[in-house]
Design an enzyme around this catalytic site. Structure first.
Site, short mmCIF file in Angstrom:
data_model
loop_
_atom_site.label_atom_id
_atom_site.label_comp_id
_atom_site.label_asym_id
_atom_site.label_seq_id
_atom_site.Cartn_x
_atom_site.Cartn_y
_atom_site.Cartn_z
CE LYS A 100 -1.67 1.73 4.00
NZ LYS A 100 -1.50 3.18 4.14
CG ASN A 101 2.39 2.74 3.59
OD1 ASN A 101 1.21 3.02 3.38
ND2 ASN A 101 2.90 2.60 4.80
NE ARG B 80 1.09 12.23 6.92
CZ ARG B 80 1.45 13.31 7.57
NH1 ARG B 80 0.56 14.10 8.11
NH2 ARG B 80 2.72 13.61 7.71
CG ASP C 65 -4.38 5.23 9.82
OD1 ASP C 65 -5.55 4.88 9.66
OD2 ASP C 65 -3.41 4.73 9.24
CG ASP D 147 2.97 1.09 9.66
OD1 ASP D 147 2.62 1.98 10.45
OD2 ASP D 147 3.11 1.29 8.44
CB VAL E 183 7.56 6.16 14.67
CG1 VAL E 183 7.32 6.89 13.35
CG2 VAL E 183 8.90 5.42 14.63
C1 UD1 Z 1 4.56 6.61 6.64
C2 UD1 Z 1 3.59 5.47 6.48
C3 UD1 Z 1 3.14 4.92 7.83
C4 UD1 Z 1 4.34 4.58 8.67
C5 UD1 Z 1 5.30 5.76 8.75
C6 UD1 Z 1 6.58 5.45 9.50
C7 UD1 Z 1 2.46 5.99 4.44
C8 UD1 Z 1 1.21 6.40 3.77
N1 UD1 Z 1 2.44 5.94 5.75
O1 UD1 Z 1 3.85 7.68 7.26
O2 UD1 Z 1 2.35 3.76 7.61
O3 UD1 Z 1 3.89 4.26 9.97
O4 UD1 Z 1 5.67 6.19 7.44
O5 UD1 Z 1 7.21 4.34 8.94
O6 UD1 Z 1 3.45 5.67 3.81
N2 UD1 Z 1 6.72 14.26 11.24
C9 UD1 Z 1 6.79 15.60 11.60
N3 UD1 Z 1 6.82 16.54 10.60
C10 UD1 Z 1 6.80 16.20 9.28
C11 UD1 Z 1 6.74 14.84 8.93
C12 UD1 Z 1 6.69 13.88 9.93
O7 UD1 Z 1 6.80 15.94 12.78
O8 UD1 Z 1 6.84 17.10 8.43
C13 UD1 Z 1 6.68 13.24 12.32
C14 UD1 Z 1 5.36 12.47 12.33
O9 UD1 Z 1 4.38 13.17 13.08
C15 UD1 Z 1 5.78 11.17 12.97
C16 UD1 Z 1 7.21 10.97 12.45
O10 UD1 Z 1 7.65 12.25 12.02
O11 UD1 Z 1 5.83 11.31 14.37
C17 UD1 Z 1 7.32 9.98 11.30
O12 UD1 Z 1 6.49 10.36 10.26
P1 UD1 Z 1 6.74 9.95 8.74
O13 UD1 Z 1 7.95 9.08 8.63
O14 UD1 Z 1 6.69 11.18 7.93
O15 UD1 Z 1 5.48 9.04 8.44
P2 UD1 Z 1 4.46 9.15 7.25
O16 UD1 Z 1 5.18 9.39 5.98
O17 UD1 Z 1 3.36 10.06 7.64
#
Ligand code: UD1
Length: 421
Positions: free
Chosen positions: A25-26, A97, A121, A310, A332
């Protein structure tokens, strides 16, 4: 698709047999968004038939693309117009997201993009500051206003050195997909190393992008002036593979995961071995077999190659019925322990303190109605139902359908009593 029905599980169960993985999916969602980088027809293979793919397809249609999905071959085609729309509306973005991934491609191709602040989510605050800072470093003007991220780069983006304070998956992807068409060289330091990021990078290279260092913490992108559409197969879903691996271990079962990549799951599989599982490589995947009650294992979630957040709900569910005490630390997403209250309704003995969960394993849980709060928590609760005496009902099952194809059918084929009600 099985709709928004609940899962009804009659436990306990022992899972035995084989499952075939679908595409991740991701990855698939990010590949779809990145197709916007080139006018013409992109073909994506091994795209899973899940609700999130339908939502991303609708988002691309709203930007002027023609999107077709053939479920029998799991092939998706996206025909991108010369000039796609530049505004991704809230009614679609809020459901997903990953829709934020259209920001980088639209901005770099069109010089302006407006993307509603995404939903997704309920697992934590999920900021966008790293995305916005990265695009600003590339010369864009970006701010959020009236619920939208508004980004402009009238003279185009310019390559720059970018350093992330956390290896965010989404920010790495948005910066990479913007930098491929920027003028000059971009470096992303402390980049995310997830296989999904590598898959996206390889897709971009097949479109004509110049990228080095994929899978490492330093990605270097040399901008090109134009990309062309291509054909690409999505990599198999490592989180679904990990879910089945935990399911085998929890139920003292024996599951062969066809298409599973052990190299994408090194730490989770090591943990399962510590819990007592035997893992063997097969000709087309791997097999997880457990002949004893699992031993409790301590887990700390971290960016890849660390233990994936995850799979944290599955690890907590296994520890809930394991022999001994364990500690699971979530690093995370701060909201990821919300489902623990649901698990406690099944009798699990868990104490949460901040981002630590202390678990005292008991032999068997006790079936009850619970509610899925996100995709992975929902899947974890279904697995918990398999190690519960009696009937467990997991409500809001649509969350699970967002990430797992034919979850109930697969469970039934492995010998579980699972129905959609
Ligand atoms: C993606 C995955 C999700 C997975 C996550 C970590 C998708 C659609 N989702 O989510 O399933 O759990 O990676 O492996 O691919 N953060 C900030 N500022 C930002 C960006 C992120 O503070 O600009 C924080 C987030 O709140 C979180 C952490 O960084 O606490 C990790 O987020 P990130 O790696 O960006 O996850 P996603 O890409 O949202």
């Amino acid at each position: 698709m099985e709709g928004s029905k609940s899962f009804q599980i009659t436990g306990p169960a022992r899972l035995q047999g084989s499952v075939t993985l679908s595409g991740a999916k991701n990855s698939a969602l990010k590949l779809m968004a990145a197709a916007l980088l080139a006018a013409g027809k992109t073909t994506l293979q091994n795209v899973p038939a899940i609700a999130d793919v339908e939502i991303m397809a609708d988002l691309l249609r709203s930007l002027g693309c023609v999107v077709d999905y053939e479920s029998s071959s799991q092939t998706l085609t996206i025909d991108v117009p010369e000039i796609p729309g530049h505004r991704a509306e809230y009614n679609l973005v809020r459901k997903l997201r990953a829709s934020i991934n259209v920001l980088g491609p639209l901005l770099t191709r069109l010089g302006s993009a407006e993307v509603a602040l995404p939903g997704g989510d309920a697992i934590g605050s999920r900021g966008l500051d790293f995305h916005i800072k990265g695009l600003t470093d590339l010369g864009a003007e970006a701010h959020s206003e009236h619920g939208y991220v508004i980004a402009t780069a009238t003279d185009g983006l310019k390559g720059a050195p970018i350093s992330l304070s956390f290896p965010s998956v989404g920010a790495t992807e948005n910066i990479m997909t913007a930098a491929v068409l920027a003028k000059g060289v971009t470096t992303i330091d402390n980049a995310a190393r997830e296989p999904d990021v590598v898959d996206l990078g390889e897709f971009l290279i097949a479109m004509g992008a110049k990228i080095e260092g994929l899978g490492s913490s330093l990605i270097t992108i040399s901008g090109v002036s134009k990309l062309h559409p291509t054909t690409h197969a999505t990599l198999p879903d490592r989180i679904v593979a990990g879910t089945w691996a935990f399911a085998a271990a929890m139920t003292q079962g024996d599951i062969t995961i066809v298409g599973g990549r052990e190299d994408h799951l090194e730490i989770p599989l090591d943990k399962l071995v510590q819990a007592g599982a035997v893992i063997t490589t097969t000709s087309d995947g791997f097999r997880v077999k457990m002949d004893q009650r699992p031993k409790a294992i301590d887990i700390v979630t971290l960016p890849y190659p660390g233990f994936p957040t995850d799979l944290q709900p599955m690890a907590i569910c296994m520890n809930a019925i394991a022999e001994g005490h364990s500690m699971v630390t979530e690093n995370v997403f701060e909201g990821r322990f919300m489902f623990v209250n649901e698990l406690k309704r099944l009798g699990a003995n868990i104490t949460v303190d901040g981002h630590h969960a202390a678990i005292n394993g008991i032999p068997l849980l006790s079936g009850a109605p619970v509610v899925a709060t996100d995709i992975r928590a929902g899947a974890g609760l279904v697995l918990a139902g398999l190690v519960s005496e009696g009937i467990t009902i997991v409500e809001d099952g649509y969350h699970v359908d967002r990430g797992y194809t034919h979850f109930a059918e697969n469970l039934r084929a492995l010998g579980a009593q699972v129905a959609r009600i």
